[in-house]
Design a protein around this motif. Structure first.
Motif, PDB file in Angstrom:
ATOM      1  N   GLU A  93     -29.673  42.346  19.047  1.00  0.00           N
ATOM      2  CA  GLU A  93     -28.906  41.233  18.481  1.00  0.00           C
ATOM      3  C   GLU A  93     -27.419  41.571  18.414  1.00  0.00           C
ATOM      4  O   GLU A  93     -26.568  40.732  18.725  1.00  0.00           O
ATOM      5  CB  GLU A  93     -29.404  40.898  17.077  1.00  0.00           C
ATOM      6  N   ILE A  94     -27.093  42.796  18.019  1.00  0.00           N
ATOM      7  CA  ILE A  94     -25.692  43.198  17.885  1.00  0.00           C
ATOM      8  C   ILE A  94     -25.017  43.258  19.253  1.00  0.00           C
ATOM      9  O   ILE A  94     -23.875  42.828  19.404  1.00  0.00           O
ATOM     10  CB  ILE A  94     -25.585  44.556  17.156  1.00  0.00           C
ATOM     11  N   THR A  95     -25.708  43.797  20.253  1.00  0.00           N
ATOM     12  CA  THR A  95     -25.102  43.994  21.576  1.00  0.00           C
ATOM     13  C   THR A  95     -25.449  42.869  22.545  1.00  0.00           C
ATOM     14  O   THR A  95     -25.341  43.055  23.757  1.00  0.00           O
ATOM     15  CB  THR A  95     -25.548  45.337  22.181  1.00  0.00           C
ATOM     16  N   LYS A  96     -25.830  41.746  22.034  1.00  0.00           N
ATOM     17  CA  LYS A  96     -26.133  40.596  22.889  1.00  0.00           C
ATOM     18  C   LYS A  96     -24.892  40.242  23.698  1.00  0.00           C
ATOM     19  O   LYS A  96     -23.799  40.114  23.159  1.00  0.00           O
ATOM     20  CB  LYS A  96     -26.546  39.426  21.993  1.00  0.00           C
ATOM     21  N   ARG A  97     -25.051  40.078  24.996  1.00  0.00           N
ATOM     22  CA  ARG A  97     -23.898  39.958  25.879  1.00  0.00           C
ATOM     23  C   ARG A  97     -23.218  38.601  25.850  1.00  0.00           C
ATOM     24  O   ARG A  97     -22.143  38.446  26.392  1.00  0.00           O
ATOM     25  CB  ARG A  97     -24.310  40.336  27.300  1.00  0.00           C
ATOM     26  N   ASP A 104     -14.374  46.329  19.816  1.00  0.00           N
ATOM     27  CA  ASP A 104     -14.206  47.145  18.611  1.00  0.00           C
ATOM     28  C   ASP A 104     -15.005  46.572  17.431  1.00  0.00           C
ATOM     29  O   ASP A 104     -15.510  47.325  16.596  1.00  0.00           O
ATOM     30  CB  ASP A 104     -12.729  47.320  18.250  1.00  0.00           C
ATOM     31  N   LEU A 105     -15.168  45.254  17.366  1.00  0.00           N
ATOM     32  CA  LEU A 105     -15.986  44.653  16.309  1.00  0.00           C
ATOM     33  C   LEU A 105     -17.465  44.969  16.514  1.00  0.00           C
ATOM     34  O   LEU A 105     -18.185  45.276  15.563  1.00  0.00           O
ATOM     35  CB  LEU A 105     -15.773  43.141  16.253  1.00  0.00           C
ATOM     36  N   ILE A 106     -17.893  44.908  17.751  1.00  0.00           N
ATOM     37  CA  ILE A 106     -19.288  45.233  18.080  1.00  0.00           C
ATOM     38  C   ILE A 106     -19.577  46.694  17.755  1.00  0.00           C
ATOM     39  O   ILE A 106     -20.595  47.018  17.144  1.00  0.00           O
ATOM     40  CB  ILE A 106     -19.572  44.947  19.579  1.00  0.00           C
ATOM     41  N   LEU A 107     -18.664  47.586  18.154  1.00  0.00           N
ATOM     42  CA  LEU A 107     -18.862  49.017  17.898  1.00  0.00           C
ATOM     43  C   LEU A 107     -18.856  49.321  16.399  1.00  0.00           C
ATOM     44  O   LEU A 107     -19.625  50.166  15.935  1.00  0.00           O
ATOM     45  CB  LEU A 107     -17.789  49.838  18.621  1.00  0.00           C
ATOM     46  N   ARG A 140     -26.697  49.777  26.520  1.00  0.00           N
ATOM     47  CA  ARG A 140     -26.433  48.423  26.017  1.00  0.00           C
ATOM     48  C   ARG A 140     -24.925  48.174  25.882  1.00  0.00           C
ATOM     49  O   ARG A 140     -24.433  47.095  26.207  1.00  0.00           O
ATOM     50  CB  ARG A 140     -27.092  48.200  24.649  1.00  0.00           C
ATOM     51  N   ILE A 141     -24.178  49.178  25.444  1.00  0.00           N
ATOM     52  CA  ILE A 141     -22.723  49.039  25.308  1.00  0.00           C
ATOM     53  C   ILE A 141     -22.071  48.881  26.687  1.00  0.00           C
ATOM     54  O   ILE A 141     -21.190  48.046  26.877  1.00  0.00           O
ATOM     55  CB  ILE A 141     -22.124  50.237  24.542  1.00  0.00           C
ATOM     56  N   ARG A 142     -22.516  49.688  27.660  1.00  0.00           N
ATOM     57  CA  ARG A 142     -21.974  49.562  29.012  1.00  0.00           C
ATOM     58  C   ARG A 142     -22.249  48.179  29.591  1.00  0.00           C
ATOM     59  O   ARG A 142     -21.387  47.578  30.239  1.00  0.00           O
ATOM     60  CB  ARG A 142     -22.560  50.645  29.930  1.00  0.00           C
TER      61      ARG A 142
END
Length: 166
Positions: A93-97, A104-107, A140-142
């Motif tokens: 949910e957090i890393t949904k593209r 920076d908000l996602i991280l 997921r971040i990449r």
């Protein structure tokens, strides 16, 4: 009173607040203990026992505070499957593209959630599992970053900028 009752019967148990796990040798004795403990809690202490959550089963299948026990050469504790799946669902949910938020908000959101989860489950997290989780989150971040680059032209330009100069 409840702890003293279990101790007087010679039962092994683990309790935290209102969660309790009682260890017995057989399924039949587990059923018997569940019935007598339920009678005691509801009769003497006037507490309501949730029958949907009350389970008699092997220690390696039952969930207790998000953990499960296992036995190989010795008895150990690890993260229960459902807790790990809930963690993965939250990270998805957090890393949904298609969220459209700055990286920076996602991280920051990832860091906060992951720090709390790892702080709680660190005792039951094996090194190999921590490495798997870490590599999965990095992937997921990449993917999130790659999606933000939008066009093939931007993707090529940004990937070339990241490549070392030969």
């Amino acid at each position: 009173k409840f702890d003293k009752l279990l101790e007087s019967r010679g039962l092994r148990f683990c309790r935290y607040a209102d969660d309790c796990m009682i260890f017995v040798r057989s399924q039949r004795s587990g059923e018997r203990v569940r019935e007598s403990v339920t009678r005691f809690l509801e009769g003497k202490l006037r507490l309501k026992v949730n029958q949907e959550k009350t389970v008699v089963g092997r220690a390696d299948t039952v969930r207790f505070l998000g953990f499960r026990f296992y036995r190989s050469r010795e008895v150990g504790i690890t993260v229960h499957f459902s807790s790990l799946e809930r963690f993965r669902k939250k990270i998805r949910e957090i890393t949904k593209r298609n969220r459209g938020r700055r990286l920076d908000l996602i991280l920051g959101e990832l860091k906060t959630y992951e720090r709390g989860w790892l702080g709680y489950f660190a005792i039951g997290l094996a090194n190999y599992r921590a490495r798997d989780i870490d590599s999965w989150i990095r992937r997921r971040i990449r993917q999130y970053i790659f999606k933000q680059w939008k066009t093939p032209k931007n993707r090529v330009k940004n990937l070339k900028a990241l490549a070392p100069a030969w």
